[in-house]
Design a protein around this motif. Structure first.
Motif, PDB file in Angstrom:
ATOM      1  N   TYR A 149       0.877  -1.184   0.000  1.00 48.45           N
ATOM      2  CA  TYR A 149       0.000   0.000   0.000  1.00 48.45           C
ATOM      3  C   TYR A 149       0.905   1.223   0.000  1.00 48.45           C
ATOM      4  O   TYR A 149       1.514   1.554   1.011  1.00 48.45           O
ATOM      5  N   ASP A 190      -7.936   4.368   6.510  1.00 43.85           N
ATOM      6  CA  ASP A 190      -7.095   3.365   5.844  1.00 43.85           C
ATOM      7  C   ASP A 190      -5.614   3.696   6.021  1.00 43.85           C
ATOM      8  O   ASP A 190      -4.792   2.822   6.306  1.00 43.85           O
ATOM      9  N   THR A 191      -5.271   4.966   5.841  1.00 46.65           N
ATOM     10  CA  THR A 191      -3.887   5.405   6.021  1.00 46.65           C
ATOM     11  C   THR A 191      -3.447   5.208   7.465  1.00 46.65           C
ATOM     12  O   THR A 191      -2.332   4.741   7.732  1.00 46.65           O
TER      13      THR A 191
END
Length: 322
Positions: A13, A32-33
């Motif tokens: 990612y 998500d980060t």
């Protein structure tokens, strides 16, 4: 700092610089980060920094005490001793560990088990390598290789007796890896670093004196055996803490002290911190390579360091003979 940034941003990612800044400084964060940064990558990076720092300083202490530039916690069998004790802990309490593997009590007591195993290995090493109350450098390396082999075989025997799932976990751990790093692991080894590293820095002058012959040290009023065992216990404490969360990582304690001496000279007050920083640098690079080179699979950081460190060890061996 560059390696930390690359480790945070690169992987399966990929994160941009802006995304990292937003997540770390909590400016329009993204869930998500945050998951990637704070749950997966940042604990791993911090753990790699701590493990590399501890092993680099421990290697410097071992080389100073033994007056042998080839001394390394891995080569001398201290890593294997700590590792064997922790594998035995896994083996005898595997049912309990499987149920409560993230228990704070288990995570905090594991370094104590590693310390006990490392100290047993160090005691056997110094006992067998002594000749007329002095350490014999050649005996030290040969004895260390034998101890390393013995404890390594014991660890493998116990891991083969485990269940399939436990065997896989033990094997990955024995090869040296921080793939399952979390904040509890960091918490478990921080007290050891806070207690031991200031003590070692205070003893930097004593480490300088270990470059002299023992009669000269005694003439200067140094209690040689007391200092030796205090420093040895400090080194084993760091090694036990590191091994408890990363498994057996070799060659950092061999390479970092040599490079630190080339950069800042022989005085330990200067070289100890540089040893630690170099160890952190090597550990970060090894973990990043292992995590990305065959992604989504991983290669243990210990294997990457062995590939890099084995030629350096041969070089030092040949150089010592010349």
């Amino acid at each position: 700092m560059l390696v930390i940034f690359i480790s945070l941003s690169k992987g399966e990612y990929i994160l941009s610089f802006q995304e990292l800044v937003r997540s770390i400084f909590r400016y329009h964060p993204n869930s998500d980060t945050d998951l990637v940064v704070f749950e997966f990558r940042l604990p791993r990076i911090i753990l790699a920094i701590l493990v590399g720092f501890g092993l680099g300083i421990a290697g410097s202490i071992m080389q100073s005490i033994t007056k042998n530039g080839l001394a390394d916690p891995g080569i001398l069998g201290i890593n294997s001793g700590a590792g064997a004790a922790i594998v035995a802990y896994m083996f005898f309490f595997q049912g309990l560990l499987n149920i409560n593997k993230n228990s704070l009590w288990i995570i905090l007591t594991t370094p104590l088990i590693g310390l006990l195993g490392g100290f047993i290995a160090a005691f056997i090493l110094f006992l067998l390598a002594k000749e007329r109350e002095r350490l014999d450098s050649q005996k030290l390396i040969l004895t260390g290789i034998a101890i390393n082999s013995g404890f390594g075989s014991l660890s493998m025997y116990m891991s083969l007796k485990m269940k399939a799932q436990d065997f896989e976990m033990a094997t990955v751990w024995l090869n040296g890896s921080i793939y399952n790093a979390n904040w509890l692991f960091i918490l478990s080894i921080l007290p050891w670093f806070i207690l031991i590293i200031p003590l070692i820095i205070r003893k930097a002058y004593s480490l300088d004196l270990f470059q002299l012959q023992e009669p000269v040290m005694i003439g200067l009023g140094v209690k040689v055996e007391n200092e030796k065992w205090l420093l040895l216990l400090s080194a084993v404490g760091l090694i036990g803490a590191c091994v408890s969360v990363s498994g057996s990582i070799g060659f950092i304690g061999l390479m970092a002290p040599h490079m630190a001496r080339l950069l800042v000279g022989l005085k330990h007050r200067n070289s100890l911190i540089v040893c630690g920083l170099l160890g952190s640098f090597f550990m970060l690079i090894a973990d990043f390579i292992g995590r990305t080179i065959v992604a989504p699979a991983e290669i243990s950081a210990g294997i990457i360091l062995s590939i890099l460190g084995a030629p350096y060890f041969v070089y030092l061996l040949v150089k010592a003979r010349v």
